[in-house]
Design a protein around this motif. Structure first.
Motif, PDB file in Angstrom:
ATOM      1  N   GLY A  31       0.790  -1.226   0.000  1.00 13.04           N
ATOM      2  CA  GLY A  31       0.000   0.000   0.000  1.00 13.04           C
ATOM      3  C   GLY A  31       0.819   1.272   0.000  1.00 13.04           C
ATOM      4  N   LEU A  32       0.101   2.382   0.017  1.00 14.42           N
ATOM      5  CA  LEU A  32       0.739   3.702  -0.006  1.00 14.42           C
ATOM      6  C   LEU A  32       1.305   4.010   1.372  1.00 14.42           C
ATOM      7  CD1 LEU A  32      -1.985   5.736  -1.940  1.00 14.42           C
ATOM      8  CD2 LEU A  32      -0.250   4.176  -2.821  1.00 14.42           C
ATOM      9  N   SER A  33       2.300   4.877   1.388  1.00 15.64           N
ATOM     10  CA  SER A  33       2.861   5.325   2.660  1.00 15.64           C
ATOM     11  C   SER A  33       2.091   6.549   3.145  1.00 15.64           C
ATOM     12  CB  SER A  33       4.340   5.680   2.494  1.00 15.64           C
ATOM     13  OG  SER A  33       4.453   6.896   1.760  1.00 15.64           O
ATOM     14  N   TRP A  34       2.285   6.863   4.404  1.00 21.71           N
ATOM     15  CA  TRP A  34       1.690   8.061   4.999  1.00 21.71           C
ATOM     16  C   TRP A  34       2.001   9.292   4.144  1.00 21.71           C
ATOM     17  CZ3 TRP A  34      -1.502  10.240   8.335  1.00 21.71           C
ATOM     18  CH2 TRP A  34      -1.196  11.468   8.924  1.00 21.71           C
ATOM     19  N   TYR A  35       3.277   9.472   3.805  1.00 21.27           N
ATOM     20  CA  TYR A  35       3.639  10.683   3.071  1.00 21.27           C
ATOM     21  C   TYR A  35       3.150  10.654   1.622  1.00 21.27           C
ATOM     22  CZ  TYR A  35       6.155  12.563   7.025  1.00 21.27           C
ATOM     23  OH  TYR A  35       6.450  13.080   8.260  1.00 21.27           O
ATOM     24  N   GLN A  36       3.035   9.462   1.042  1.00 23.67           N
ATOM     25  CA  GLN A  36       2.443   9.405  -0.309  1.00 23.67           C
ATOM     26  C   GLN A  36       0.991   9.882  -0.287  1.00 23.67           C
ATOM     27  OE1 GLN A  36       3.372   5.270  -1.400  1.00 23.67           O
ATOM     28  NE2 GLN A  36       3.820   6.021  -3.460  1.00 23.67           N
ATOM     29  N   VAL A  37       0.260   9.447   0.728  1.00 27.43           N
ATOM     30  CA  VAL A  37      -1.148   9.860   0.826  1.00 27.43           C
ATOM     31  C   VAL A  37      -1.239  11.369   1.066  1.00 27.43           C
ATOM     32  CG1 VAL A  37      -3.270   9.641   2.196  1.00 27.43           C
ATOM     33  CG2 VAL A  37      -1.969   7.603   1.545  1.00 27.43           C
ATOM     34  N   LEU A  38      -0.381  11.880   1.945  1.00 24.64           N
ATOM     35  CA  LEU A  38      -0.422  13.331   2.208  1.00 24.64           C
ATOM     36  C   LEU A  38      -0.100  14.116   0.940  1.00 24.64           C
ATOM     37  CD1 LEU A  38       1.158  13.883   5.735  1.00 24.64           C
ATOM     38  CD2 LEU A  38      -1.190  13.283   5.115  1.00 24.64           C
ATOM     39  N   ASP A  39       0.901  13.661   0.185  1.00 26.46           N
ATOM     40  CA  ASP A  39       1.264  14.367  -1.059  1.00 26.46           C
ATOM     41  C   ASP A  39       0.076  14.395  -2.023  1.00 26.46           C
ATOM     42  OD1 ASP A  39       3.817  14.836  -0.147  1.00 26.46           O
ATOM     43  OD2 ASP A  39       4.770  13.255  -1.328  1.00 26.46           O
ATOM     44  N   LEU A  40      -0.634  13.272  -2.113  1.00 28.73           N
ATOM     45  CA  LEU A  40      -1.804  13.216  -3.002  1.00 28.73           C
ATOM     46  C   LEU A  40      -2.871  14.216  -2.572  1.00 28.73           C
ATOM     47  CD1 LEU A  40      -2.274   9.355  -3.380  1.00 28.73           C
ATOM     48  CD2 LEU A  40      -1.770  10.966  -5.248  1.00 28.73           C
ATOM     49  N   ILE A  41      -3.190  14.203  -1.282  1.00 29.07           N
ATOM     50  CA  ILE A  41      -4.259  15.079  -0.793  1.00 29.07           C
ATOM     51  C   ILE A  41      -3.885  16.552  -1.001  1.00 29.07           C
ATOM     52  CG2 ILE A  41      -5.641  15.758   1.229  1.00 29.07           C
ATOM     53  CD1 ILE A  41      -6.149  12.854   0.652  1.00 29.07           C
ATOM     54  N   ARG A  42      -2.609  16.858  -0.703  1.00 25.81           N
ATOM     55  CA  ARG A  42      -2.179  18.250  -0.857  1.00 25.81           C
ATOM     56  C   ARG A  42      -2.308  18.691  -2.313  1.00 25.81           C
ATOM     57  NH1 ARG A  42       3.049  18.199   1.249  1.00 25.81           N
ATOM     58  NH2 ARG A  42       3.646  17.551  -0.840  1.00 25.81           N
ATOM     59  N   GLU A  43      -1.907  17.808  -3.213  1.00 25.27           N
ATOM     60  CA  GLU A  43      -1.953  18.180  -4.630  1.00 25.27           C
ATOM     61  C   GLU A  43      -3.400  18.336  -5.116  1.00 25.27           C
ATOM     62  OE1 GLU A  43       1.004  16.593  -7.069  1.00 25.27           O
ATOM     63  OE2 GLU A  43       0.306  17.794  -8.763  1.00 25.27           O
ATOM     64  N   ILE A  44      -4.273  17.449  -4.686  1.00 26.38           N
ATOM     65  CA  ILE A  44      -5.688  17.572  -5.072  1.00 26.38           C
ATOM     66  C   ILE A  44      -6.239  18.912  -4.582  1.00 26.38           C
ATOM     67  CG2 ILE A  44      -8.019  16.623  -4.786  1.00 26.38           C
ATOM     68  CD1 ILE A  44      -6.512  13.868  -4.254  1.00 26.38           C
ATOM     69  N   CYS A  45      -5.897  19.272  -3.341  1.00 29.02           N
ATOM     70  CA  CYS A  45      -6.408  20.524  -2.770  1.00 29.02           C
ATOM     71  C   CYS A  45      -5.848  21.746  -3.497  1.00 29.02           C
ATOM     72  CB  CYS A  45      -6.086  20.602  -1.277  1.00 29.02           C
ATOM     73  SG  CYS A  45      -7.038  19.444  -0.272  1.00 29.02           S
ATOM     74  N   GLN A  46      -4.662  21.596  -4.084  1.00 27.15           N
ATOM     75  CA  GLN A  46      -4.091  22.723  -4.839  1.00 27.15           C
ATOM     76  C   GLN A  46      -4.721  22.846  -6.218  1.00 27.15           C
ATOM     77  OE1 GLN A  46       0.034  21.643  -4.571  1.00 27.15           O
ATOM     78  NE2 GLN A  46       0.369  22.813  -2.698  1.00 27.15           N
ATOM     79  N   ARG A  47      -5.099  21.688  -6.788  1.00 30.60           N
ATOM     80  CA  ARG A  47      -5.562  21.679  -8.178  1.00 30.60           C
ATOM     81  C   ARG A  47      -7.064  21.856  -8.328  1.00 30.60           C
ATOM     82  NH1 ARG A  47      -2.291  19.517 -12.186  1.00 30.60           N
ATOM     83  NH2 ARG A  47      -0.226  18.905 -11.530  1.00 30.60           N
ATOM     84  N   SER A  48      -7.817  21.717  -7.244  1.00 29.84           N
ATOM     85  CA  SER A  48      -9.275  21.697  -7.346  1.00 29.84           C
ATOM     86  C   SER A  48      -9.866  22.222  -6.046  1.00 29.84           C
ATOM     87  CB  SER A  48      -9.714  20.241  -7.581  1.00 29.84           C
ATOM     88  OG  SER A  48     -11.108  20.156  -7.691  1.00 29.84           O
ATOM     89  N   GLU A  49     -11.101  22.660  -6.110  1.00 29.02           N
ATOM     90  CA  GLU A  49     -11.782  23.067  -4.878  1.00 29.02           C
ATOM     91  C   GLU A  49     -12.464  21.838  -4.283  1.00 29.02           C
ATOM     92  OE1 GLU A  49     -14.626  26.244  -5.276  1.00 29.02           O
ATOM     93  OE2 GLU A  49     -15.362  25.909  -3.231  1.00 29.02           O
ATOM     94  N   VAL A  50     -11.914  21.341  -3.204  1.00 31.96           N
ATOM     95  CA  VAL A  50     -12.478  20.147  -2.578  1.00 31.96           C
ATOM     96  C   VAL A  50     -13.710  20.568  -1.766  1.00 31.96           C
ATOM     97  CG1 VAL A  50     -12.038  18.221  -1.015  1.00 31.96           C
ATOM     98  CG2 VAL A  50     -10.219  19.051  -2.529  1.00 31.96           C
ATOM     99  N   VAL A  51     -14.828  19.891  -2.005  1.00 30.96           N
ATOM    100  CA  VAL A  51     -16.094  20.319  -1.396  1.00 30.96           C
ATOM    101  C   VAL A  51     -16.692  19.266  -0.455  1.00 30.96           C
ATOM    102  CG1 VAL A  51     -16.693  22.038  -3.141  1.00 30.96           C
ATOM    103  CG2 VAL A  51     -17.288  19.635  -3.541  1.00 30.96           C
ATOM    104  N   GLY A  52     -15.971  18.193  -0.255  1.00 30.97           N
ATOM    105  CA  GLY A  52     -16.415  17.184   0.701  1.00 30.97           C
ATOM    106  C   GLY A  52     -15.348  16.116   0.813  1.00 30.97           C
ATOM    107  N   MET A  53     -15.270  15.501   1.990  1.00 33.22           N
ATOM    108  CA  MET A  53     -14.264  14.459   2.212  1.00 33.22           C
ATOM    109  C   MET A  53     -14.843  13.404   3.139  1.00 33.22           C
ATOM    110  SD  MET A  53     -10.928  16.761   3.187  1.00 33.22           S
ATOM    111  CE  MET A  53      -9.837  17.482   1.972  1.00 33.22           C
ATOM    112  N   ASP A  54     -14.330  12.184   2.984  1.00 36.31           N
ATOM    113  CA  ASP A  54     -14.580  11.181   4.012  1.00 36.31           C
ATOM    114  C   ASP A  54     -13.343  10.333   4.224  1.00 36.31           C
ATOM    115  OD1 ASP A  54     -14.712   8.662   2.405  1.00 36.31           O
ATOM    116  OD2 ASP A  54     -16.604   9.447   1.630  1.00 36.31           O
ATOM    117  N   VAL A  55     -13.238   9.786   5.431  1.00 33.05           N
ATOM    118  CA  VAL A  55     -12.219   8.792   5.784  1.00 33.05           C
ATOM    119  C   VAL A  55     -12.989   7.621   6.387  1.00 33.05           C
ATOM    120  CG1 VAL A  55     -10.322   8.247   7.356  1.00 33.05           C
ATOM    121  CG2 VAL A  55     -10.306  10.410   6.097  1.00 33.05           C
ATOM    122  N   VAL A  56     -12.850   6.450   5.761  1.00 34.49           N
ATOM    123  CA  VAL A  56     -13.703   5.318   6.133  1.00 34.49           C
ATOM    124  C   VAL A  56     -12.896   4.053   6.412  1.00 34.49           C
ATOM    125  CG1 VAL A  56     -15.648   6.218   4.788  1.00 34.49           C
ATOM    126  CG2 VAL A  56     -14.071   4.600   3.722  1.00 34.49           C
TER     127      VAL A  56
END
Ligand SMILES: [Mn+2]
Length: 292
Positions: free
Chosen positions: A236-261
């Motif tokens: 699976g992905l590492s902690w920092y890989q996941v953080l990098d993904l989330i940060r980049e999504i937030c920079q590229r788009s307006e995130v309007v909802g999230m879930d962690v399940v």
């Protein structure tokens, strides 16, 4: 340790949690109907809230305290006496109510099937929505164990809604899903975990629209870091890989909802509860406090 359940994310330092002014509405959704392997994901939301009370609230990467945007935790959705379909409806209703209050909905699961009604509710407000699905599993089966409401079909329901889906971190996919993907490629893009591990992945960011919903199934993260999930998958992905993904999504788009399940708290694995709580907080920080 105090055994009183924590009711506010980030408590006890909770001047941030005024429901009138909070920009974020956290919705604990202890839903568990179609889990197939390990049981206990209905305990996930409370475990995240409890662990969040032990977190430091300063984010050194962002040089701020993201909690100050105002984070109000709603009462957990009560599923008493409901069947799965009714419980999903109740979850969607909680998201609609939060949106109507002007708050950003952040849902804590609970099993992954809850994401479909949450996404549907956000989609009503943002018709151009794209969903980013960070997970070990494709969740693209038409039905699983006889039900279209299964956690293993959640992303298929999203595709049925006509919403584009970008899946990242996938490494568990059925022959049926592979066949489906070949037919429906315009609407669904998959970035495989093995490609990411080898540095060969190109994330098709051009697929993001103006508005994005992010769903994180915690089994996306490698089981060495996130053991407390019902269906762990190696590689699976590492902690920092996941953080990098989330940060980049937030920079590229307006995130309007999230879930962690799919947190399934396990005896002796408190690191998993803490990872989940910290991930929620990092996601809020990237969404509300990134400087670009
Ligand atoms: Mn999964």
């Amino acid at each position: 340790m105090d055994s009183t359940p924590i009711t506010q994310f980030g408590a006890p330092d909770a001047p941030h949690c005024d429901p009138e002014t909070a920009r974020v509405g956290i919705i604990p959704a202890p839903l568990e109907y179609s889990v197939c392997y390990m049981e206990g994901t209905h305990n996930g939301p409370q475990a995240i809230l409890d662990a969040s009370s032990q977190m430091e609230l300063y984010d050194e990467e962002l040089d701020t305290c993201p909690i100050e945007v105002g984070v109000y935790t709603h009462t957990a959705v009560d599923y008493t006496g409901m069947d799965h379909a009714a419980a999903l409806q109740a979850t969607g209703a909680a998201v609609r109510k939060t949106l109507a209050q002007g708050q950003f909905p952040f849902i804590l699961g609970g099993e992954h099937s809850l994401s479909a009604p949450c996404i549907a509710a956000v989609h009503e407000k943002y018709p151009d929505l794209t969903v980013v699905h960070i997970d070990a599993h494709g969740d693209l089966r038409d039905t699983y164990e006889g039900t279209p409401l299964s956690h293993a079909s959640i992303e298929r329901r999203v595709v049925d809604m006509g919403i584009p889906v970008l899946e990242i971190g996938i490494r568990s996919f059925s022959p049926e899903e592979a066949e489906f993907l070949k037919k429906e490629q315009p609407n669904v893009a998959v970035v495989w975990a093995y490609q990411m591990a080898k540095g060969l992945a190109r994330i098709p960011w051009e697929r993001l629209s103006k508005h994005t919903y992010i769903t994180v199934d915690l089994d996306a993260i490698d089981p060495s870091e996130m053991p407390a999930v019902g269906t762990p998958e190696p590689g699976g992905l590492s902690w920092y890989q996941v953080l990098d993904l989330i940060r980049e999504i937030c920079q590229r788009s307006e995130v309007v909802g999230m879930d962690v399940v799919e947190l399934c708290p396990m005896e002796g694995q408190t690191r998993a509860d803490f990872l989940a709580a910290k991930l929620v907080y990092k996601m809020l920080g990237y969404r509300f406090c990134s400087k670009g």
